[in-house]
Design a protein around this motif. Structure first.
Motif, mmCIF file in Angstrom:
data_model
loop_
_atom_site.group_PDB
_atom_site.id
_atom_site.type_symbol
_atom_site.label_atom_id
_atom_site.label_comp_id
_atom_site.label_asym_id
_atom_site.label_seq_id
_atom_site.Cartn_x
_atom_site.Cartn_y
_atom_site.Cartn_z
ATOM 1 N N CYS A 7 1.009 -0.547 -0.181
ATOM 2 C CA CYS A 7 0.120 0.223 0.360
ATOM 3 C C CYS A 7 0.975 1.032 0.168
ATOM 4 C CB CYS A 7 -0.881 0.302 1.363
ATOM 5 S SG CYS A 7 -2.376 1.293 0.801
ATOM 6 N N GLN A 8 2.054 1.224 0.581
ATOM 7 C CA GLN A 8 2.626 2.645 1.074
ATOM 8 C C GLN A 8 3.876 3.044 -0.864
ATOM 9 O OE1 GLN A 8 5.841 1.704 3.325
ATOM 10 N NE2 GLN A 8 7.169 4.186 3.156
ATOM 11 N N ASN A 9 3.823 1.773 -1.598
ATOM 12 C CA ASN A 9 4.352 2.560 -2.277
ATOM 13 C C ASN A 9 3.253 2.535 -3.853
ATOM 14 O OD1 ASN A 9 7.076 1.078 -2.475
ATOM 15 N ND2 ASN A 9 6.356 -1.280 -2.461
ATOM 16 N N LEU A 10 2.108 1.639 -3.215
ATOM 17 C CA LEU A 10 0.939 2.402 -4.162
ATOM 18 C C LEU A 10 0.664 4.005 -4.287
ATOM 19 C CD1 LEU A 10 -1.165 1.439 -6.210
ATOM 20 C CD2 LEU A 10 -2.508 1.076 -4.994
ATOM 21 N N TYR A 47 -7.386 -5.901 1.171
ATOM 22 C CA TYR A 47 -6.914 -4.869 1.850
ATOM 23 C C TYR A 47 -7.879 -3.547 -0.208
ATOM 24 C CZ TYR A 47 -4.479 -0.969 3.568
ATOM 25 O OH TYR A 47 -3.647 -0.521 4.378
ATOM 26 N N LEU A 48 -8.399 -2.811 -0.020
ATOM 27 C CA LEU A 48 -9.171 -1.899 -0.723
ATOM 28 C C LEU A 48 -8.311 -0.527 -1.030
ATOM 29 C CD1 LEU A 48 -11.834 -1.961 -2.365
ATOM 30 C CD2 LEU A 48 -12.425 -0.952 -1.192
ATOM 31 N N ALA A 49 -7.964 -0.173 -2.437
ATOM 32 C CA ALA A 49 -7.063 1.077 -2.156
ATOM 33 C C ALA A 49 -7.540 1.591 -3.775
ATOM 34 C CB ALA A 49 -6.045 0.759 -2.768
ATOM 35 N N PRO A 50 -9.016 2.351 -4.056
ATOM 36 C CA PRO A 50 -9.120 3.169 -5.576
ATOM 37 C C PRO A 50 -8.219 3.782 -5.221
ATOM 38 C CG PRO A 50 -9.895 3.853 -3.291
ATOM 39 C CD PRO A 50 -9.786 2.459 -2.901
ATOM 40 N N VAL A 51 -7.867 4.119 -7.134
ATOM 41 C CA VAL A 51 -6.164 4.915 -7.386
ATOM 42 C C VAL A 51 -7.432 5.838 -8.716
ATOM 43 C CG1 VAL A 51 -3.938 5.258 -8.724
ATOM 44 C CG2 VAL A 51 -4.779 3.919 -7.368
ATOM 45 N N GLY A 52 -6.919 7.515 -8.495
ATOM 46 C CA GLY A 52 -7.577 7.756 -9.538
ATOM 47 C C GLY A 52 -6.863 9.404 -9.983
ATOM 48 N N LYS A 53 -7.612 9.897 -10.480
ATOM 49 C CA LYS A 53 -7.177 10.960 -10.914
ATOM 50 C C LYS A 53 -7.472 12.076 -9.543
ATOM 51 C CE LYS A 53 -6.891 14.671 -15.151
ATOM 52 N NZ LYS A 53 -7.460 14.653 -15.952
ATOM 53 N N GLN A 54 -6.881 13.141 -9.524
ATOM 54 C CA GLN A 54 -7.046 14.334 -8.385
ATOM 55 C C GLN A 54 -7.638 15.282 -8.789
ATOM 56 O OE1 GLN A 54 -3.274 15.130 -7.137
ATOM 57 N NE2 GLN A 54 -2.947 13.212 -5.272
ATOM 58 N N ALA A 55 -8.729 15.942 -7.830
ATOM 59 C CA ALA A 55 -8.779 16.700 -8.118
ATOM 60 C C ALA A 55 -8.542 18.438 -8.220
ATOM 61 C CB ALA A 55 -10.308 17.106 -7.822
#
Length: 58
Positions: A7-10, A47-55
């Motif tokens: 998760c840290q690397n993500l 583990y759940l970790a959504p990734v997306g474009k920042q506002a």
């Protein structure tokens, strides 16, 4: 299983490409496994970790 390091690397990788990420520690295990069509005997979400474009603000 050391999902903390993953998760840290993500987080670091998401930041490097200008994306946002949020680790989610609490979720409905059964619903998520069903949504992803996982064989709960051999596969499961840990583990759940959504990734997306920042506002952009301001």
């Amino acid at each position: 299983m050391d999902v903390g390091h993953v998760c840290q690397n993500l987080y670091l990788s998401a930041e490097a490409i200008g994306a946002g990420m949020c680790a989610v520690a609490v979720y409905d295990q059964e619903s998520l496994d069903a949504l992803l069509h996982l064989d709960v005997e051999e596969e499961f979400v840990i583990y759940l970790a959504p990734v997306g474009k920042q506002a952009l603000y301001g």
